[in-house]
Enzyme design. Structure first.
Site, PDB file in Angstrom:
ATOM      1  N   HIS A 260       0.836  -1.212   0.000  1.00 55.88           N
ATOM      2  CA  HIS A 260       0.000   0.000   0.000  1.00 55.88           C
ATOM      3  C   HIS A 260       0.866   1.254   0.000  1.00 55.88           C
ATOM      4  O   HIS A 260       0.592   2.216  -0.724  1.00 55.88           O
ATOM      5  CB  HIS A 260      -0.884   0.027   1.251  1.00 55.88           C
ATOM      6  CG  HIS A 260      -2.113  -0.831   1.149  1.00 55.88           C
ATOM      7  ND1 HIS A 260      -2.530  -1.443  -0.017  1.00 55.88           N
ATOM      8  CD2 HIS A 260      -3.038  -1.166   2.105  1.00 55.88           C
ATOM      9  CE1 HIS A 260      -3.648  -2.111   0.229  1.00 55.88           C
ATOM     10  NE2 HIS A 260      -3.973  -1.965   1.492  1.00 55.88           N
TER      11      HIS A 260
ATOM     12  N   TYR B 114      -6.074   2.787  11.648  1.00 60.25           N
ATOM     13  CA  TYR B 114      -6.348   1.856  10.542  1.00 60.25           C
ATOM     14  C   TYR B 114      -5.791   2.445   9.247  1.00 60.25           C
ATOM     15  O   TYR B 114      -5.732   3.670   9.086  1.00 60.25           O
ATOM     16  CB  TYR B 114      -7.851   1.622  10.397  1.00 60.25           C
ATOM     17  CG  TYR B 114      -8.448   0.755  11.500  1.00 60.25           C
ATOM     18  CD1 TYR B 114      -8.675  -0.606  11.297  1.00 60.25           C
ATOM     19  CD2 TYR B 114      -8.787   1.298  12.723  1.00 60.25           C
ATOM     20  CE1 TYR B 114      -9.216  -1.401  12.298  1.00 60.25           C
ATOM     21  CE2 TYR B 114      -9.333   0.508  13.739  1.00 60.25           C
ATOM     22  CZ  TYR B 114      -9.559  -0.840  13.520  1.00 60.25           C
ATOM     23  OH  TYR B 114     -10.094  -1.635  14.501  1.00 60.25           O
ATOM     24  N   GLU B 115      -5.395   1.570   8.317  1.00 59.73           N
ATOM     25  CA  GLU B 115      -4.682   2.045   7.134  1.00 59.73           C
ATOM     26  C   GLU B 115      -5.574   2.850   6.179  1.00 59.73           C
ATOM     27  O   GLU B 115      -5.070   3.484   5.260  1.00 59.73           O
ATOM     28  CB  GLU B 115      -4.041   0.869   6.390  1.00 59.73           C
ATOM     29  CG  GLU B 115      -5.031  -0.105   5.790  1.00 59.73           C
ATOM     30  CD  GLU B 115      -4.367  -1.392   5.304  1.00 59.73           C
ATOM     31  OE1 GLU B 115      -3.210  -1.650   5.666  1.00 59.73           O
ATOM     32  OE2 GLU B 115      -5.015  -2.133   4.564  1.00 59.73           O
ATOM     33  N   SER B 116      -6.865   2.847   6.410  1.00 62.82           N
ATOM     34  CA  SER B 116      -7.752   3.677   5.601  1.00 62.82           C
ATOM     35  C   SER B 116      -7.587   5.154   5.939  1.00 62.82           C
ATOM     36  O   SER B 116      -8.212   6.006   5.311  1.00 62.82           O
ATOM     37  CB  SER B 116      -9.205   3.262   5.831  1.00 62.82           C
ATOM     38  OG  SER B 116      -9.492   3.241   7.222  1.00 62.82           O
ATOM     39  N   GLY B 117      -6.766   5.464   6.938  1.00 63.07           N
ATOM     40  CA  GLY B 117      -6.498   6.868   7.268  1.00 63.07           C
ATOM     41  C   GLY B 117      -7.200   7.346   8.514  1.00 63.07           C
ATOM     42  O   GLY B 117      -7.208   8.538   8.805  1.00 63.07           O
TER      43      GLY B 117
END
Lengths: 274, 257
Positions: free
Chosen positions: A104, B53-56
Protein backbone atom coordinates in the site's frame (compact mmCIF):
# COMPACT_ATOMS: atom_id res chain seq x y z
CA UNK A 1 -13.79 22.68 -17.26
CA UNK A 2 -15.35 19.30 -16.55
CA UNK A 3 -18.17 18.32 -18.83
CA UNK A 4 -21.21 16.71 -17.20
CA UNK A 5 -22.21 13.77 -19.40
CA UNK A 6 -23.88 10.37 -19.07
CA UNK A 7 -21.87 7.45 -17.71
CA UNK A 8 -21.93 5.58 -21.02
CA UNK A 9 -20.84 8.68 -22.91
CA UNK A 10 -18.01 9.35 -20.44
CA UNK A 11 -16.67 5.81 -20.66
CA UNK A 12 -16.96 5.86 -24.47
CA UNK A 13 -14.96 9.11 -24.61
CA UNK A 14 -12.27 8.25 -22.08
CA UNK A 15 -11.56 4.51 -21.96
CA UNK A 16 -9.83 2.89 -24.97
CA UNK A 17 -8.65 -0.66 -25.52
CA UNK A 18 -5.12 -1.06 -24.17
CA UNK A 19 -5.37 1.90 -21.78
CA UNK A 20 -3.97 2.06 -18.28
CA UNK A 21 -7.01 2.67 -16.10
CA UNK A 22 -7.21 3.38 -12.37
CA UNK A 23 -10.53 3.08 -10.52
CA UNK A 24 -9.77 4.20 -6.96
CA UNK A 25 -11.70 4.38 -3.70
CA UNK A 26 -10.34 2.81 -0.52
CA UNK A 27 -13.21 0.55 0.64
CA UNK A 28 -15.37 3.68 0.51
CA UNK A 29 -16.61 5.40 -2.73
CA UNK A 30 -15.57 2.61 -5.11
CA UNK A 31 -16.74 3.45 -8.67
CA UNK A 32 -18.38 0.06 -9.28
CA UNK A 33 -21.02 1.25 -11.75
CA UNK A 34 -18.31 2.77 -13.96
CA UNK A 35 -16.43 -0.54 -13.92
CA UNK A 36 -19.56 -2.32 -15.09
CA UNK A 37 -20.01 0.21 -17.89
CA UNK A 38 -16.48 -0.64 -19.07
CA UNK A 39 -17.52 -4.31 -19.16
CA UNK A 40 -20.72 -3.41 -21.03
CA UNK A 41 -18.73 -1.51 -23.67
CA UNK A 42 -16.44 -4.51 -24.11
CA UNK A 43 -13.10 -2.76 -23.52
CA UNK A 44 -10.08 -5.08 -23.83
CA UNK A 45 -6.38 -5.33 -22.92
CA UNK A 46 -6.63 -2.85 -20.08
CA UNK A 47 -3.90 -2.41 -17.52
CA UNK A 48 -5.93 -2.06 -14.35
CA UNK A 49 -4.37 -0.10 -11.49
CA UNK A 50 -5.87 -0.08 -8.02
CA UNK A 51 -4.57 -0.55 -4.47
CA UNK A 52 -7.36 -2.93 -3.46
CA UNK A 53 -8.87 -4.63 -6.54
CA UNK A 54 -12.05 -5.49 -4.56
CA UNK A 55 -15.24 -6.65 -6.29
CA UNK A 56 -14.96 -3.96 -8.98
CA UNK A 57 -11.80 -5.47 -10.52
CA UNK A 58 -12.86 -9.05 -9.82
CA UNK A 59 -15.73 -8.26 -12.23
CA UNK A 60 -13.51 -6.65 -14.88
CA UNK A 61 -10.92 -9.46 -14.64
CA UNK A 62 -13.56 -12.19 -14.86
CA UNK A 63 -15.09 -10.42 -17.88
CA UNK A 64 -11.74 -10.62 -19.66
CA UNK A 65 -11.20 -6.85 -19.93
CA UNK A 66 -7.75 -6.87 -18.32
CA UNK A 67 -4.30 -7.80 -19.56
CA UNK A 68 -2.48 -6.70 -16.44
CA UNK A 69 -3.20 -5.78 -12.83
CA UNK A 70 -1.12 -3.36 -10.75
CA UNK A 71 -2.18 -3.64 -7.10
CA UNK A 72 -1.26 -4.05 -3.43
CA UNK A 73 -4.03 -6.11 -1.76
CA UNK A 74 -6.38 -8.40 -3.69
CA UNK A 75 -8.98 -9.82 -1.33
CA UNK A 76 -12.73 -9.57 -0.70
CA UNK A 77 -12.61 -7.38 2.45
CA UNK A 78 -14.14 -9.12 5.45
CA UNK A 79 -15.08 -12.18 3.35
CA UNK A 80 -12.04 -13.89 1.81
CA UNK A 81 -10.75 -14.39 -1.70
CA UNK A 82 -11.47 -12.60 -4.95
CA UNK A 83 -12.23 -15.74 -6.94
CA UNK A 84 -12.09 -14.26 -10.46
CA UNK A 85 -8.71 -12.69 -9.66
CA UNK A 86 -7.44 -15.99 -8.27
CA UNK A 87 -8.77 -17.97 -11.24
CA UNK A 88 -6.94 -15.60 -13.61
CA UNK A 89 -3.64 -15.81 -11.70
CA UNK A 90 -3.82 -19.52 -10.86
CA UNK A 91 -5.40 -20.83 -14.11
CA UNK A 92 -5.15 -17.99 -16.66
CA UNK A 93 -8.98 -17.92 -16.93
CA UNK A 94 -10.60 -16.35 -18.90
CA UNK A 95 -7.19 -15.10 -20.09
CA UNK A 96 -3.70 -14.73 -18.62
CA UNK A 97 -3.32 -11.83 -16.22
CA UNK A 98 0.10 -10.24 -15.71
CA UNK A 99 0.55 -8.84 -12.22
CA UNK A 100 2.68 -6.05 -10.82
CA UNK A 101 2.54 -6.20 -7.09
CA UNK A 102 3.36 -3.57 -4.47
CA UNK A 103 2.60 -2.65 -0.88
CA UNK A 104 0.00 0.00 0.00
CA UNK A 105 2.76 2.44 0.93
CA UNK A 106 4.45 1.88 -2.44
CA UNK A 107 1.23 2.29 -4.43
CA UNK A 108 0.25 5.43 -2.53
CA UNK A 109 3.65 6.94 -3.23
CA UNK A 110 3.47 6.01 -6.92
CA UNK A 111 0.26 8.05 -7.18
CA UNK A 112 1.83 10.92 -5.25
CA UNK A 113 4.74 11.00 -7.72
CA UNK A 114 2.28 10.86 -10.61
CA UNK A 115 0.23 13.73 -9.23
CA UNK A 116 3.40 15.72 -8.52
CA UNK A 117 4.74 15.42 -12.05
CA UNK A 118 7.81 13.57 -10.76
CA UNK A 119 9.26 10.42 -12.35
CA UNK A 120 9.45 8.44 -9.13
CA UNK A 121 8.84 8.47 -5.38
CA UNK A 122 11.09 7.59 -2.45
CA UNK A 123 9.98 5.71 0.63
CA UNK A 124 11.33 3.66 3.48
CA UNK A 125 9.78 0.40 2.38
CA UNK A 126 10.02 -3.13 0.99
CA UNK A 127 13.32 -3.86 2.75
CA UNK A 128 13.75 -7.57 3.35
CA UNK A 129 10.63 -8.60 1.46
CA UNK A 130 10.47 -10.93 -1.55
CA UNK A 131 8.43 -8.32 -3.44
CA UNK A 132 11.73 -6.70 -4.43
CA UNK A 133 12.75 -9.82 -6.33
CA UNK A 134 9.49 -10.18 -8.29
CA UNK A 135 8.43 -6.59 -8.96
CA UNK A 136 10.64 -4.73 -11.46
CA UNK A 137 9.14 -1.39 -10.40
CA UNK A 138 10.80 -1.55 -6.97
CA UNK A 139 14.42 -0.35 -6.96
CA UNK A 140 16.92 0.90 -4.44
CA UNK A 141 18.15 4.47 -4.30
CA UNK A 142 20.80 6.02 -2.07
CA UNK A 143 19.97 9.31 -0.40
CA UNK A 144 22.51 11.89 -1.71
CA UNK A 145 22.50 13.67 1.65
CA UNK A 146 22.65 10.89 4.24
CA UNK A 147 23.66 7.78 2.29
CA UNK A 148 20.61 5.87 3.52
CA UNK A 149 19.40 3.22 1.10
CA UNK A 150 15.71 3.71 0.36
CA UNK A 151 13.10 2.26 -2.00
CA UNK A 152 12.25 4.01 -5.26
CA UNK A 153 9.02 3.36 -7.15
CA UNK A 154 8.04 4.91 -10.50
CA UNK A 155 5.15 7.33 -10.87
CA UNK A 156 1.78 6.01 -11.97
CA UNK A 157 0.19 8.17 -14.66
CA UNK A 158 -2.99 6.43 -15.77
CA UNK A 159 -4.53 7.22 -19.14
CA UNK A 160 -7.72 7.65 -17.18
CA UNK A 161 -8.63 7.62 -13.50
CA UNK A 162 -12.22 7.06 -12.39
CA UNK A 163 -13.46 7.83 -8.87
CA UNK A 164 -16.85 8.20 -7.20
CA UNK A 165 -17.75 11.22 -5.03
CA UNK A 166 -20.77 12.44 -3.12
CA UNK A 167 -21.43 15.73 -4.91
CA UNK A 168 -20.71 17.96 -7.88
CA UNK A 169 -22.07 21.41 -8.60
CA UNK A 170 -23.39 22.55 -11.98
CA UNK A 171 -19.93 23.79 -12.96
CA UNK A 172 -18.45 20.33 -12.40
CA UNK A 173 -16.57 21.06 -9.18
CA UNK A 174 -16.53 17.90 -7.08
CA UNK A 175 -16.55 17.26 -3.32
CA UNK A 176 -15.96 13.99 -1.47
CA UNK A 177 -15.65 13.33 2.26
CA UNK A 178 -15.23 10.54 4.81
CA UNK A 179 -12.40 8.17 3.94
CA UNK A 180 -10.89 9.78 0.85
CA UNK A 181 -8.10 7.26 0.33
CA UNK A 182 -5.84 8.03 -2.60
CA UNK A 183 -8.45 9.51 -4.95
CA UNK A 184 -7.09 13.06 -5.07
CA UNK A 185 -3.64 11.79 -6.11
CA UNK A 186 -5.07 9.23 -8.56
CA UNK A 187 -7.14 11.89 -10.35
CA UNK A 188 -4.28 14.41 -10.50
CA UNK A 189 -1.86 11.73 -11.75
CA UNK A 190 -4.06 10.84 -14.73
CA UNK A 191 -4.12 12.21 -18.27
CA UNK A 192 -7.93 12.27 -18.11
CA UNK A 193 -10.47 11.62 -15.40
CA UNK A 194 -14.08 10.79 -14.72
CA UNK A 195 -15.85 11.41 -11.43
CA UNK A 196 -19.20 9.72 -10.93
CA UNK A 197 -21.28 11.47 -8.26
CA UNK A 198 -24.31 10.75 -6.12
CA UNK A 199 -25.93 14.04 -7.06
CA UNK A 200 -25.48 17.54 -8.47
CA UNK A 201 -26.17 20.26 -5.92
CA UNK A 202 -26.61 24.02 -6.27
CA UNK A 203 -23.69 24.79 -4.01
CA UNK A 204 -20.93 22.64 -2.42
CA UNK A 205 -21.11 23.23 1.34
CA UNK A 206 -17.65 23.23 2.98
CA UNK A 207 -17.16 20.12 5.12
CA UNK A 208 -14.33 19.14 7.51
CA UNK A 209 -11.78 16.87 5.88
CA UNK A 210 -13.39 17.04 2.46
CA UNK A 211 -11.43 16.79 -0.78
CA UNK A 212 -12.56 19.31 -3.37
CA UNK A 213 -11.48 18.82 -6.97
CA UNK A 214 -11.93 21.99 -9.04
CA UNK A 215 -13.81 21.52 -12.27
CA UNK A 216 -10.75 22.38 -14.33
CA UNK A 217 -8.81 19.42 -12.88
CA UNK A 218 -11.39 16.86 -14.08
CA UNK A 219 -12.35 15.77 -17.61
CA UNK A 220 -15.88 14.43 -17.10
CA UNK A 221 -18.50 14.20 -14.38
CA UNK A 222 -21.39 11.72 -14.57
CA UNK A 223 -24.33 11.54 -12.18
CA UNK A 224 -24.68 7.94 -11.00
CA UNK A 225 -26.67 7.66 -7.75
CA UNK A 226 -25.66 4.48 -5.93
CA UNK A 227 -22.70 4.15 -8.28
CA UNK A 228 -20.46 2.91 -5.48
CA UNK A 229 -22.68 -0.04 -4.50
CA UNK A 230 -21.85 -2.46 -2.87
CA UNK A 231 -19.30 -0.14 -1.26
CA UNK A 232 -20.77 3.02 0.21
CA UNK A 233 -20.96 6.78 -0.08
CA UNK A 234 -20.61 8.39 3.36
CA UNK A 235 -23.78 10.35 4.12
CA UNK A 236 -25.71 8.69 1.28
CA UNK A 237 -25.53 4.91 1.68
CA UNK A 238 -24.22 2.13 3.90
CA UNK A 239 -21.81 -0.57 2.81
CA UNK A 240 -23.84 -3.58 1.57
CA UNK A 241 -21.95 -6.19 3.57
CA UNK A 242 -24.37 -8.94 2.56
CA UNK A 243 -23.53 -8.30 -1.10
CA UNK A 244 -19.81 -8.79 -0.45
CA UNK A 245 -20.68 -12.24 0.92
CA UNK A 246 -23.12 -12.84 -1.94
CA UNK A 247 -20.35 -11.99 -4.43
CA UNK A 248 -18.33 -14.84 -2.96
CA UNK A 249 -21.00 -17.26 -4.19
CA UNK A 250 -21.38 -15.62 -7.62
CA UNK A 251 -17.66 -15.37 -8.29
CA UNK A 252 -16.63 -18.77 -6.95
CA UNK A 253 -18.12 -20.61 -9.93
CA UNK A 254 -17.34 -19.78 -13.58
CA UNK A 255 -20.85 -20.64 -14.80
CA UNK A 256 -22.52 -18.65 -12.05
CA UNK A 257 -20.26 -15.70 -12.83
CA UNK A 258 -21.12 -16.14 -16.53
CA UNK A 259 -24.81 -15.72 -15.76
CA UNK A 260 -24.06 -12.58 -13.75
CA UNK A 261 -21.98 -11.28 -16.66
CA UNK A 262 -24.80 -11.94 -19.16
CA UNK A 263 -27.03 -9.79 -16.99
CA UNK A 264 -24.51 -6.93 -16.94
CA UNK A 265 -23.91 -7.09 -20.70
CA UNK A 266 -27.60 -7.08 -21.47
CA UNK A 267 -27.91 -3.99 -19.28
CA UNK A 268 -30.66 -5.42 -17.14
CA UNK A 269 -28.72 -6.27 -14.02
CA UNK A 270 -26.63 -4.22 -11.66
CA UNK A 271 -25.05 -5.12 -8.35
CA UNK A 272 -28.25 -3.89 -6.77
CA UNK A 273 -30.20 -6.78 -8.24
CA UNK A 274 -29.78 -9.12 -5.29
CA UNK B 1 -27.78 -12.15 34.08
CA UNK B 2 -25.53 -15.19 34.30
CA UNK B 3 -22.56 -15.38 31.99
CA UNK B 4 -21.32 -18.57 30.42
CA UNK B 5 -17.71 -18.52 31.61
CA UNK B 6 -16.69 -21.52 29.54
CA UNK B 7 -14.89 -20.16 26.52
CA UNK B 8 -13.62 -21.16 23.09
CA UNK B 9 -9.96 -21.33 22.11
CA UNK B 10 -10.55 -18.40 19.74
CA UNK B 11 -11.90 -16.34 22.64
CA UNK B 12 -8.80 -17.17 24.66
CA UNK B 13 -6.65 -16.06 21.72
CA UNK B 14 -8.43 -12.70 21.39
CA UNK B 15 -8.20 -12.09 25.13
CA UNK B 16 -4.50 -12.99 25.26
CA UNK B 17 -3.80 -10.68 22.31
CA UNK B 18 -5.81 -7.83 23.85
CA UNK B 19 -3.79 -8.09 27.07
CA UNK B 20 -0.62 -7.33 25.09
CA UNK B 21 -1.88 -3.81 24.41
CA UNK B 22 -1.47 -1.06 26.94
CA UNK B 23 -3.30 2.20 27.46
CA UNK B 24 -1.91 5.20 25.63
CA UNK B 25 0.00 3.22 23.05
CA UNK B 26 -0.65 3.83 19.40
CA UNK B 27 -1.61 0.69 17.53
CA UNK B 28 -1.76 0.11 13.76
CA UNK B 29 -4.53 -2.46 13.40
CA UNK B 30 -5.06 -5.07 10.69
CA UNK B 31 -8.59 -6.33 10.04
CA UNK B 32 -9.86 -9.66 11.39
CA UNK B 33 -8.34 -11.22 14.52
CA UNK B 34 -6.03 -8.24 15.24
CA UNK B 35 -8.93 -5.80 15.05
CA UNK B 36 -11.04 -7.94 17.40
CA UNK B 37 -8.23 -8.03 19.97
CA UNK B 38 -7.41 -4.31 19.70
CA UNK B 39 -11.03 -3.30 20.14
CA UNK B 40 -11.38 -5.68 23.08
CA UNK B 41 -8.35 -4.04 24.73
CA UNK B 42 -9.83 -0.57 24.22
CA UNK B 43 -13.19 -1.70 25.64
CA UNK B 44 -11.64 -3.28 28.74
CA UNK B 45 -8.27 -2.41 30.32
CA UNK B 46 -6.92 0.13 27.79
CA UNK B 47 -9.61 2.76 27.11
CA UNK B 48 -7.05 5.30 25.89
CA UNK B 49 -5.47 2.93 23.35
CA UNK B 50 -5.13 4.78 20.03
CA UNK B 51 -6.39 2.69 17.13
CA UNK B 52 -5.00 3.51 13.70
CA UNK B 53 -6.35 1.86 10.54
CA UNK B 54 -4.68 2.05 7.13
CA UNK B 55 -7.75 3.68 5.60
CA UNK B 56 -6.50 6.87 7.27
CA UNK B 57 -8.52 6.82 10.47
CA UNK B 58 -6.44 8.01 13.43
CA UNK B 59 -7.81 7.33 16.90
CA UNK B 60 -10.90 5.43 15.78
CA UNK B 61 -13.32 4.56 18.62
CA UNK B 62 -15.82 2.18 17.05
CA UNK B 63 -18.60 0.94 19.32
CA UNK B 64 -18.76 -2.29 17.31
CA UNK B 65 -16.15 -4.28 15.42
CA UNK B 66 -15.52 -2.78 11.99
CA UNK B 67 -16.16 -5.16 9.07
CA UNK B 68 -13.40 -3.74 6.92
CA UNK B 69 -10.52 -1.31 7.36
CA UNK B 70 -12.62 1.31 5.61
CA UNK B 71 -15.80 0.82 7.63
CA UNK B 72 -17.72 4.09 8.01
CA UNK B 73 -17.82 3.66 11.79
CA UNK B 74 -14.04 4.22 11.85
CA UNK B 75 -14.30 7.57 10.06
CA UNK B 76 -17.28 8.65 12.19
CA UNK B 77 -15.43 8.05 15.47
CA UNK B 78 -11.83 9.01 14.56
CA UNK B 79 -9.86 11.95 15.97
CA UNK B 80 -8.80 12.65 12.40
CA UNK B 81 -9.27 11.09 8.98
CA UNK B 82 -6.26 11.49 6.72
CA UNK B 83 -5.51 10.25 3.21
CA UNK B 84 -3.81 6.98 2.45
CA UNK B 85 -0.50 8.57 1.36
CA UNK B 86 -0.52 10.57 4.60
CA UNK B 87 -1.21 7.59 6.88
CA UNK B 88 1.78 5.73 5.47
CA UNK B 89 4.18 8.65 4.91
CA UNK B 90 3.50 10.95 7.85
CA UNK B 91 2.25 8.59 10.53
CA UNK B 92 3.72 5.10 10.00
CA UNK B 93 7.05 5.79 8.25
CA UNK B 94 8.60 8.23 10.80
CA UNK B 95 7.94 5.84 13.70
CA UNK B 96 4.88 7.43 15.31
CA UNK B 97 3.18 4.06 15.86
CA UNK B 98 4.13 1.86 18.84
CA UNK B 99 2.57 -1.47 17.95
CA UNK B 100 1.65 -3.09 14.64
CA UNK B 101 -1.03 -5.74 15.05
CA UNK B 102 -0.96 -8.19 12.13
CA UNK B 103 -2.43 -11.48 10.94
CA UNK B 104 -0.69 -14.05 8.73
CA UNK B 105 -1.41 -16.87 6.29
CA UNK B 106 2.01 -18.40 6.98
CA UNK B 107 4.60 -17.53 9.60
CA UNK B 108 8.02 -19.13 10.05
CA UNK B 109 10.45 -19.78 12.90
CA UNK B 110 11.98 -16.32 12.47
CA UNK B 111 8.53 -14.69 12.45
CA UNK B 112 8.59 -13.76 8.78
CA UNK B 113 5.04 -13.41 7.45
CA UNK B 114 3.57 -14.58 4.15
CA UNK B 115 0.27 -13.24 2.83
CA UNK B 116 1.17 -13.44 -0.87
CA UNK B 117 1.30 -16.99 -2.29
CA UNK B 118 1.41 -20.61 -1.23
CA UNK B 119 3.78 -22.35 -3.63
CA UNK B 120 5.92 -20.64 -6.24
CA UNK B 121 5.25 -17.00 -7.04
CA UNK B 122 4.65 -17.43 -10.75
CA UNK B 123 2.75 -20.73 -10.44
CA UNK B 124 1.06 -20.48 -7.05
CA UNK B 125 -0.95 -23.28 -5.48
CA UNK B 126 -2.95 -20.64 -3.66
CA UNK B 127 -2.92 -16.98 -4.56
CA UNK B 128 -3.40 -14.98 -1.33
CA UNK B 129 -4.45 -11.29 -1.19
CA UNK B 130 -0.92 -9.88 -0.99
CA UNK B 131 0.90 -7.27 1.04
CA UNK B 132 -1.50 -4.42 1.77
CA UNK B 133 0.04 -2.23 4.43
CA UNK B 134 1.86 -5.06 6.22
CA UNK B 135 5.48 -4.80 4.91
CA UNK B 136 5.89 -1.25 6.16
CA UNK B 137 3.91 -1.88 9.35
CA UNK B 138 6.27 -4.78 10.11
CA UNK B 139 9.30 -2.61 9.38
CA UNK B 140 8.39 0.70 11.00
CA UNK B 141 6.20 0.10 14.07
CA UNK B 142 8.01 0.07 17.42
CA UNK B 143 7.10 -3.60 17.75
CA UNK B 144 4.84 -6.09 16.01
CA UNK B 145 2.32 -8.51 17.53
CA UNK B 146 0.94 -11.27 15.32
CA UNK B 147 -2.41 -12.94 15.97
CA UNK B 148 -2.92 -16.18 14.05
CA UNK B 149 -4.40 -19.66 14.55
CA UNK B 150 -1.71 -22.30 14.92
CA UNK B 151 -1.31 -25.32 12.63
CA UNK B 152 1.59 -26.99 10.81
CA UNK B 153 0.25 -25.52 7.53
CA UNK B 154 0.48 -22.01 8.93
CA UNK B 155 3.55 -22.34 11.19
CA UNK B 156 6.17 -23.41 8.67
CA UNK B 157 9.94 -23.83 8.76
CA UNK B 158 10.36 -21.22 6.02
CA UNK B 159 7.59 -19.14 4.46
CA UNK B 160 7.03 -19.59 0.72
CA UNK B 161 7.23 -15.81 0.29
CA UNK B 162 8.42 -13.11 2.66
CA UNK B 163 5.68 -10.50 2.43
CA UNK B 164 6.57 -8.83 5.73
CA UNK B 165 9.88 -9.39 7.42
CA UNK B 166 10.25 -10.61 10.97
CA UNK B 167 13.86 -11.53 11.78
CA UNK B 168 14.83 -12.65 8.25
CA UNK B 169 17.27 -15.55 8.50
CA UNK B 170 18.17 -14.81 12.11
CA UNK B 171 20.18 -12.47 14.34
CA UNK B 172 21.39 -9.22 12.82
CA UNK B 173 19.21 -9.27 9.70
CA UNK B 174 16.88 -6.46 10.77
CA UNK B 175 19.83 -4.29 11.74
CA UNK B 176 21.61 -5.00 8.43
CA UNK B 177 18.49 -3.97 6.54
CA UNK B 178 18.23 -0.76 8.54
CA UNK B 179 14.74 -1.50 9.82
CA UNK B 180 13.77 0.89 12.58
CA UNK B 181 11.21 -1.13 14.51
CA UNK B 182 12.17 -3.95 16.88
CA UNK B 183 10.15 -6.52 14.93
CA UNK B 184 7.73 -9.17 16.20
CA UNK B 185 7.74 -9.45 19.99
CA UNK B 186 4.87 -11.93 20.35
CA UNK B 187 2.82 -14.35 18.26
CA UNK B 188 -0.51 -15.05 19.91
CA UNK B 189 -2.39 -18.20 18.94
CA UNK B 190 -5.35 -20.16 20.30
CA UNK B 191 -2.86 -22.48 22.04
CA UNK B 192 -0.42 -20.08 23.62
CA UNK B 193 2.16 -17.39 22.97
CA UNK B 194 5.43 -17.65 21.02
CA UNK B 195 8.17 -15.06 21.46
CA UNK B 196 11.56 -14.62 19.82
CA UNK B 197 14.56 -15.90 21.73
CA UNK B 198 16.78 -12.90 22.44
CA UNK B 199 19.91 -14.54 21.01
CA UNK B 200 18.74 -16.79 18.17
CA UNK B 201 15.63 -14.73 17.24
CA UNK B 202 13.80 -18.04 16.81
CA UNK B 203 10.20 -18.18 18.02
CA UNK B 204 9.90 -20.27 21.19
CA UNK B 205 6.87 -21.20 23.26
CA UNK B 206 6.63 -18.88 26.26
CA UNK B 207 2.99 -19.23 27.37
CA UNK B 208 0.41 -21.99 27.19
CA UNK B 209 -3.28 -21.17 27.49
CA UNK B 210 -5.24 -23.16 30.12
CA UNK B 211 -5.73 -26.82 29.25
CA UNK B 212 -3.20 -26.87 26.40
CA UNK B 213 -0.11 -29.12 26.54
CA UNK B 214 3.38 -28.50 25.19
CA UNK B 215 2.89 -31.54 22.97
CA UNK B 216 -0.22 -29.98 21.38
CA UNK B 217 1.62 -26.74 20.68
CA UNK B 218 4.54 -28.62 19.16
CA UNK B 219 2.23 -30.77 17.01
CA UNK B 220 0.70 -27.57 15.63
CA UNK B 221 4.09 -26.18 14.61
CA UNK B 222 5.96 -27.05 11.41
CA UNK B 223 9.41 -26.80 12.98
CA UNK B 224 10.79 -28.35 16.20
CA UNK B 225 9.30 -25.81 18.60
CA UNK B 226 11.58 -24.99 21.52
CA UNK B 227 10.05 -24.28 24.93
CA UNK B 228 11.16 -21.39 27.13
CA UNK B 229 12.81 -22.33 30.45
CA UNK B 230 10.21 -20.28 32.32
CA UNK B 231 7.15 -21.43 30.40
CA UNK B 232 4.08 -19.70 31.82
CA UNK B 233 0.39 -20.46 31.93
CA UNK B 234 -2.01 -17.77 30.63
CA UNK B 235 -4.78 -16.67 32.98
CA UNK B 236 -8.17 -17.72 31.64
CA UNK B 237 -10.46 -14.98 30.31
CA UNK B 238 -12.26 -13.07 33.01
CA UNK B 239 -16.02 -12.83 33.00
CA UNK B 240 -15.72 -9.15 32.06
CA UNK B 241 -13.43 -9.90 29.10
CA UNK B 242 -15.84 -12.55 27.81
CA UNK B 243 -18.89 -10.32 28.18
CA UNK B 244 -17.25 -7.47 26.29
CA UNK B 245 -15.79 -9.71 23.57
CA UNK B 246 -19.15 -11.37 22.94
CA UNK B 247 -20.92 -8.02 22.84
CA UNK B 248 -18.42 -6.75 20.25
CA UNK B 249 -18.80 -9.84 18.11
CA UNK B 250 -22.59 -9.84 18.33
CA UNK B 251 -22.69 -6.22 17.17
CA UNK B 252 -20.45 -7.09 14.21
CA UNK B 253 -22.63 -10.04 13.21
CA UNK B 254 -25.70 -7.80 13.37
CA UNK B 255 -24.04 -5.19 11.17
CA UNK B 256 -23.02 -7.83 8.61
CA UNK B 257 -26.67 -8.74 7.87
Amino acid sequence: MAEIVSLSEAVRQLVRDGDTVALEGFTHLIPVAAGQEIIRQGRLDLTLVRMTPDIVYDQLIGAGCARKLVFSWGGNPGVGSLHRFRDAVEHAWPRPLAIEEHSHAGMANRYVAGASGLPFAVLRGYRGTDLVEHTATIREITCPFTGEVLAAVPAINPDVTIVHAQQADHDGNVQMWGITGVQNEAVLAARSSLVTVEEVVERLEPRPGAVVLPSWSITNVAVVPGGAHPSYAHGYSDRDNAYYRHWDAISRDRAEFGRWLDGIRSGHATTAGV
Amino acid sequence: MTVDVSYSTDEMMSVAAARRLHGGSRCFVGIGLPSTAANLARATHAPDLVLVYESGTLGAKPGRLPLSIGDGVLADTADSVVTVPEIFNYWLQPGRIDVGFLGAAQIDRFANINTTVVGRYHKPTVRLPGAGGAPEIAASCGEVVVVVRQSPRTFVERVDFVTSIGYGAGPGDRERLGLRGAGPTAVITELGVLQPDLDSRELVLTHLHPGVTVKQAQAATGWPLAVAADLQRSDPPTEHELVVLRRLQASQAEEAE
